[in-house]
Design a protein around this motif. Structure first.
Motif, PDB file in Angstrom:
ATOM      1  N   UNK A  72      22.781  33.340  15.173  1.00  0.00           N
ATOM      2  CA  UNK A  72      22.384  34.573  15.863  1.00  0.00           C
ATOM      3  C   UNK A  72      22.102  34.285  17.331  1.00  0.00           C
ATOM      4  N   UNK A  73      22.330  35.261  18.167  1.00  0.00           N
ATOM      5  CA  UNK A  73      22.123  35.104  19.612  1.00  0.00           C
ATOM      6  C   UNK A  73      20.632  35.060  19.925  1.00  0.00           C
ATOM      7  N   UNK A  74      20.217  34.282  20.918  1.00  0.00           N
ATOM      8  CA  UNK A  74      18.792  34.103  21.193  1.00  0.00           C
ATOM      9  C   UNK A  74      18.147  35.233  21.979  1.00  0.00           C
ATOM     10  N   UNK A  75      18.925  35.973  22.782  1.00  0.00           N
ATOM     11  CA  UNK A  75      18.326  36.953  23.700  1.00  0.00           C
ATOM     12  C   UNK A  75      18.258  38.350  23.097  1.00  0.00           C
ATOM     13  N   UNK A  76      17.274  39.112  23.557  1.00  0.00           N
ATOM     14  CA  UNK A  76      17.156  40.519  23.176  1.00  0.00           C
ATOM     15  C   UNK A  76      17.962  41.378  24.134  1.00  0.00           C
ATOM     16  N   UNK A  77      18.436  42.512  23.636  1.00  0.00           N
ATOM     17  CA  UNK A  77      19.205  43.439  24.458  1.00  0.00           C
ATOM     18  C   UNK A  77      18.697  44.861  24.229  1.00  0.00           C
ATOM     19  N   UNK A  78      18.530  45.586  25.335  1.00  0.00           N
ATOM     20  CA  UNK A  78      18.197  47.001  25.259  1.00  0.00           C
ATOM     21  C   UNK A  78      19.294  47.819  25.921  1.00  0.00           C
ATOM     22  N   UNK A  92      23.745  49.870  15.138  1.00  0.00           N
ATOM     23  CA  UNK A  92      23.379  48.491  15.486  1.00  0.00           C
ATOM     24  C   UNK A  92      22.075  48.419  16.269  1.00  0.00           C
ATOM     25  N   UNK A  93      21.071  49.196  15.852  1.00  0.00           N
ATOM     26  CA  UNK A  93      19.768  49.180  16.511  1.00  0.00           C
ATOM     27  C   UNK A  93      18.676  48.719  15.556  1.00  0.00           C
ATOM     28  N   UNK A  94      17.695  47.996  16.100  1.00  0.00           N
ATOM     29  CA  UNK A  94      16.461  47.704  15.372  1.00  0.00           C
ATOM     30  C   UNK A  94      15.537  48.910  15.396  1.00  0.00           C
ATOM     31  N   UNK A  95      15.510  49.569  16.555  1.00  0.00           N
ATOM     32  CA  UNK A  95      14.596  50.695  16.749  1.00  0.00           C
ATOM     33  C   UNK A  95      15.055  51.467  17.981  1.00  0.00           C
ATOM     34  N   UNK A  96      14.856  52.781  17.961  1.00  0.00           N
ATOM     35  CA  UNK A  96      15.137  53.610  19.137  1.00  0.00           C
ATOM     36  C   UNK A  96      13.880  54.394  19.518  1.00  0.00           C
ATOM     37  N   UNK A 117      17.290  52.158  23.083  1.00  0.00           N
ATOM     38  CA  UNK A 117      17.235  51.402  21.838  1.00  0.00           C
ATOM     39  C   UNK A 117      17.226  49.907  22.048  1.00  0.00           C
ATOM     40  N   UNK A 118      16.625  49.206  21.096  1.00  0.00           N
ATOM     41  CA  UNK A 118      16.695  47.742  21.055  1.00  0.00           C
ATOM     42  C   UNK A 118      17.828  47.371  20.110  1.00  0.00           C
TER      43      UNK A 118
END
Length: 454
Positions: A72-78, A92-96, A117-118
């Motif tokens: 899995x990729x290490x960085x977060x994306x918003x 493909x979101x954890x949360x919006x 969204x994250x």
């Protein structure tokens, strides 16, 4: 009153959640495949997998090389939710969150009425990998070591001694790659961030809003050294509240040259959380981000195609790249298919020119010069000047504001945005830019002229 030590001890915490690799059966590259591919993609990050998925949709033979293709990729994306909805990635979101806000100072807040969204790294990677598998992409578990070119074919030598050949090599291995060539000095600015997904005793933020930027500096009133350094090289808080006790917090320097030190960013975050009364109990995830921004584009064209971080697609003024990478990959895939999926089999220099100019047509190169000026501007401004600038910027009409943030303005719209920004800016803010930014402005004009005549 709780002690400074209690609020700062989270810097010693170890993240409790380690990213787990996907559990999928990949179609590996077999010895019989080693003769030749149409496209070889180096790197299984978001950009590499998206391009592999899109190109292989049309029957083009693709191989993806990566040392750990399922990690899995290490960085977060918003991202703004509509950007993913427009390209079929809305699942493909954890949360919006329905809104986003920007704190200019203690008395002024800007509200952005648009869903944010994250990105779920696991959901997105699984979707892209499954698409690749369904389309027949082969994977090879190794690190690319060297690339060699002939007139119509290139080869990738891997660190295990194996050689793979293809008509087009695409480098999606990120900023540290040495495979992409440049004509100019890479005078990057750097976005630096320290972020944690944390369990906390509580926090003061609205659960329906992402905090896109919090420029307030009242937390540094009793920290004279940090206050002075923050005035010269300001940082802001970026926050995603999941619930009243779970929140992602990230202290970010929008851009600096040279890069602001990690320790400085961490100290400012400790002071901010103490001021907000946020006591960290556990850290579930952490990240330390360093994103090169701006600088010149790679030489266009060249034998190796770039995508992702090393292609210049990172927004020079914001650091965003995820949504634009997903969109551009579709366009580049079509260009590749037009060459390699045709009966004419257009290869060599014609192929390289086609794909590079699809990613960076003249209009996009000109707009990037404007965005780069948008990066150079905050490099020249102190904290108060930065606040005045963003006070005007976030007063823009929402349509233009969001299209600027997503790199989707046309040249005509960029001109309108510039005039509107001047209109909304205070006299003091106009003077700030006029006095401090004539050199970056002159460079922007010179680069635009160069793009037209070269």
């Amino acid at each position: 009153m709780q002690s400074t030590a209690k609020f700062g001890n989270f810097l010693d915490f170890k993240p409790e959640h380690q990213p787990q690799a996907l559990e999928l059966d990949l179609p590996w590259c077999h010895p019989s495949d080693l003769a030749r591919f149409d496209v070889i993609i180096i790197g299984a990050g978001p950009a590499g997998l998206r391009l592999a998925e899109q190109v292989s949709l049309y029957g083009v033979k693709v191989c993806c090389i990566d040392p750990e293709p399922l990690s899995l990729w290490p960085n977060n994306y918003g991202v703004w939710v509509y950007e993913f909805e427009n390209i079929g990635l809305e699942d493909c979101f954890d949360r919006t969150w329905p809104k986003a806000c920007v704190y200019i100072d203690d008395s002024k807040t800007k509200l952005l009425e648009r869903c944010y969204g994250r990105v779920s790294r696991k959901k997105l990677k699984q979707k892209l990998v499954e698409g690749c598998v369904s389309n027949g992409v082969r994977f090879y578990k190794a690190k690319a070591f060297k690339i060699e070119h002939q007139e119509f074919e290139s080869s990738v030598l891997c660190d295990d001694g194996k050689e793979l050949k293809g008509s087009l090599i695409v480098d999606a291995s990120g900023f540290v790659s040495t495979f992409i060539e440049y004509d100019k000095v890479r005078n990057y600015g750097f976005q630096v961030a320290y972020g944690i997904l944390a369990e906390v005793d509580g926090h003061p933020f609205d659960l329906d809003q992402v905090v896109l930027m919090d420029w307030r500096d009242s937390h540094l009133e009793n920290e004279p050294y940090l206050k002075v350094s923050n005035s010269k090289f300001p940082t802001f808080l970026y926050a995603m509240p999941f619930d009243s006790n779970l929140i992602f917090l990230e202290e970010t320097c929008l851009v600096s040259r040279p890069a602001l030190s990690n320790s400085e960013v961490e100290k400012r975050m400790v002071a901010r959380l103490r001021h907000l009364g946020i006591s960290v109990k556990r850290i579930l995830e952490d990240e330390r981000g360093l994103i090169p921004m701006g600088g010149p584009l790679p030489r266009i064209p060249q034998n190796v195609m770039a995508t992702g971080g090393n292609s210049g697609v990172v927004h020079p003024a914001t650091g965003y790249m995820m949504a634009r990478t997903m969109v551009v990959s579709c366009d580049v895939a079509v260009a590749i298919v037009e060459c390699l999926g045709s009966t004419r089999m257009i290869r060599g220099k014609q192929l390289y020119a086609k794909v590079w100019n699809t990613m960076w047509p003249i209009e996009s190169r000109l707009m990037r010069e404007f965005y780069s000026f948008g990066m150079e501007t905050p490099l020249e401004l102190d904290l108060n000047e930065t606040k005045r600038f963003f006070d005007a910027f976030f007063a823009l009409e929402p349509y233009y504001l969001h299209k600027f943030l997503s790199s989707s303005l046309s040249l005509e719209e960029l001109v309108w945005l510039s005039m509107s920004l001047i209109k909304h800016a205070s006299n003091r803010s106009r003077l700030d830019v006029l006095i401090k930014c004539p050199v970056p402005f002159a460079k922007m004009i010179a680069n635009i002229i160069w793009e037209y005549i070269r």
